[in-house]
Design an enzyme around this catalytic site. Structure first.
Site, mmCIF file in Angstrom:
data_model
loop_
_atom_site.group_PDB
_atom_site.id
_atom_site.type_symbol
_atom_site.label_atom_id
_atom_site.label_comp_id
_atom_site.label_asym_id
_atom_site.label_seq_id
_atom_site.Cartn_x
_atom_site.Cartn_y
_atom_site.Cartn_z
ATOM 1 N N ILE A 246 0.898 -1.122 -0.106
ATOM 2 C CA ILE A 246 0.166 -0.076 -0.245
ATOM 3 C C ILE A 246 0.856 1.481 -0.014
ATOM 4 O O ILE A 246 1.603 1.413 0.790
ATOM 5 C CB ILE A 246 -0.967 -0.044 1.150
ATOM 6 C CG1 ILE A 246 -1.655 -1.210 1.374
ATOM 7 C CG2 ILE A 246 -1.954 1.202 1.111
ATOM 8 C CD1 ILE A 246 -2.501 -1.509 2.661
ATOM 9 N N LYS A 247 0.795 2.047 -0.964
ATOM 10 C CA LYS A 247 1.589 3.479 -1.031
ATOM 11 C C LYS A 247 0.719 4.518 -0.179
ATOM 12 O O LYS A 247 0.010 5.276 -0.571
ATOM 13 C CB LYS A 247 1.821 3.774 -2.415
ATOM 14 C CG LYS A 247 2.852 3.125 -3.211
ATOM 15 C CD LYS A 247 3.138 3.863 -4.584
ATOM 16 C CE LYS A 247 3.770 4.859 -4.628
ATOM 17 N NZ LYS A 247 5.144 5.072 -4.139
ATOM 18 N N VAL A 248 0.798 4.300 1.082
ATOM 19 C CA VAL A 248 -0.013 5.110 2.056
ATOM 20 C C VAL A 248 1.389 5.936 2.776
ATOM 21 O O VAL A 248 2.524 5.523 2.728
ATOM 22 C CB VAL A 248 -0.543 4.297 3.018
ATOM 23 C CG1 VAL A 248 0.304 3.168 3.792
ATOM 24 C CG2 VAL A 248 -1.257 5.056 4.098
ATOM 25 N N TYR B 135 5.917 5.518 5.048
ATOM 26 C CA TYR B 135 6.999 6.364 4.716
ATOM 27 C C TYR B 135 7.923 6.626 5.872
ATOM 28 O O TYR B 135 8.975 7.123 5.752
ATOM 29 C CB TYR B 135 6.950 7.314 3.405
ATOM 30 C CG TYR B 135 6.776 6.621 2.138
ATOM 31 C CD1 TYR B 135 7.714 6.079 1.196
ATOM 32 C CD2 TYR B 135 5.580 5.995 1.915
ATOM 33 C CE1 TYR B 135 7.508 5.673 -0.021
ATOM 34 C CE2 TYR B 135 5.455 5.324 0.561
ATOM 35 C CZ TYR B 135 6.319 5.095 -0.182
ATOM 36 O OH TYR B 135 6.167 4.327 -1.408
#
Length: 307
Positions: free
Chosen positions: A155-157, A161
């Site tokens: 998931i690029k949430v 990061y």
């Protein structure tokens, strides 16, 4: 005076300075947003701007929305057309990067699923410039990579990061450029926002998607071009930490970093300590593809017709 960037926000294309987000929204307070970083490449000869693998990025964005249980508000077609409209309005004639972010708006909690909103922000972006023109000096991080049972790397949430941030800040404090993370099994995972490739005995090796890595579009592209354009053998398998020290070549890849060689790992020189032969071939071929010079890959490019 430099013209202000135009961004898509809440259904309108407006000057970037006019886009305002609620400070009490879950995206502001908890990083409750999903996003895609997308590249556009200017071909001077053709006088065209090409967006690279836009449909694949859009599919991944919709997957992130689904896995985060966000409200199902935007269609595939709407996401693509909104991005294209925004880029067209800016009339770029140089390389760009585009951030397309869907976020939790309103005054809800971290567990809210709506309302959602979106912004699309393109900016001028040149190739990544490294401290050393030959490549990056890297280290194995003491921070473990997040995994599918904690904060899934699929998931690029935005909140994910922070794991990369911790490793990156540690690396810089210790005199390195970038870290390499190990996963919960002690195997090589990826860098901060970048997948890793290793070349040993003329074989291109990269960790599998089950090694706590993002399902990277750039990684997929490099595997394809290595096999089909360079006739390289490719192995997708677990990689031990010590293999990084005896690799012939190493490099990172990703939308943001594109493809960048690694010339040392934990102060151990990689190969000759300069960009390797295979790495250079891969970088050259990658840029032929994204700029539309390799006609076999034009299906990956979305040409933008400027105003």
């Amino acid at each position: 005076m430099k013209k202000e960037n135009l961004v898509w926000f809440d259904g309108n294309i407006i000057p970037q300075s006019k886009a305002k987000i609620n400070i009490l929204s879950p995206t502001s307070q908890f990083g409750a947003n999903v996003f895609e970083g997308i590249r556009g490449y200017w071909n001077e000869k053709n006088q065209k701007l090409y967006i690279f693998r836009l449909e694949d990025h859009t599919k991944r964005l919709l997957n992130s929305i689904k896995m985060m249980r966000f409200e199902d508000k935007y269609s595939f077609e709407y996401l693509i057309e909104s991005l294209k409209d925004t880029v067209i309005k800016n009339n770029y004639k140089e390389d760009i990067a585009i951030r397309q972010t869907v976020f939790l708006d309103g005054n809800g909690s971290w567990s809210a699923t709506s309302p959602i909103n979106m912004f699309i922000a393109p900016i001028v972006k040149k190739r990544m410039v490294t401290k050393d023109e030959n490549g990056l000096n890297c280290c194995v991080s003491s921070w473990e990579r997040i995994n599918d049972n904690s904060l899934s790397p699929k998931i690029k949430v935005g909140a994910n990061y922070m794991n990369s941030r911790a490793g990156q800040l540690e690396a810089i404090r210790n005199g390195y450029d970038f870290p390499v993370f190990l996963n919960d099994a002690g195997k090589v995972s990826e860098g901060p926002g970048a997948c890793i490739f290793m070349i040993r005995d003329n074989v291109l090796v990269t960790p599998p998607t089950t090694a706590s890595i993002l399902e990277s579009i750039t990684r997929e592209t490099i595997i394809e071009l290595a096999e089909n354009e360079l006739n390289m053998k490719v192995e997708v398998r677990d990689v031990d930490r010590t293999e990084l020290y005896i690799a012939d070549e190493l490099f990172f890849c990703g939308t943001a970093v594109e493809a960048v060689p690694i010339i040392s790992m934990d102060k151990i020189k990689v190969g000759s300590g300069k960009i390797g032969h295979h790495t250079q071939l891969i970088i050259d071929e990658y840029f032929n593809i994204v700029r539309g010079e390799n006609k076999k890959y034009l299906h990956y490019l979305t040409p933008i017709k400027n105003d």
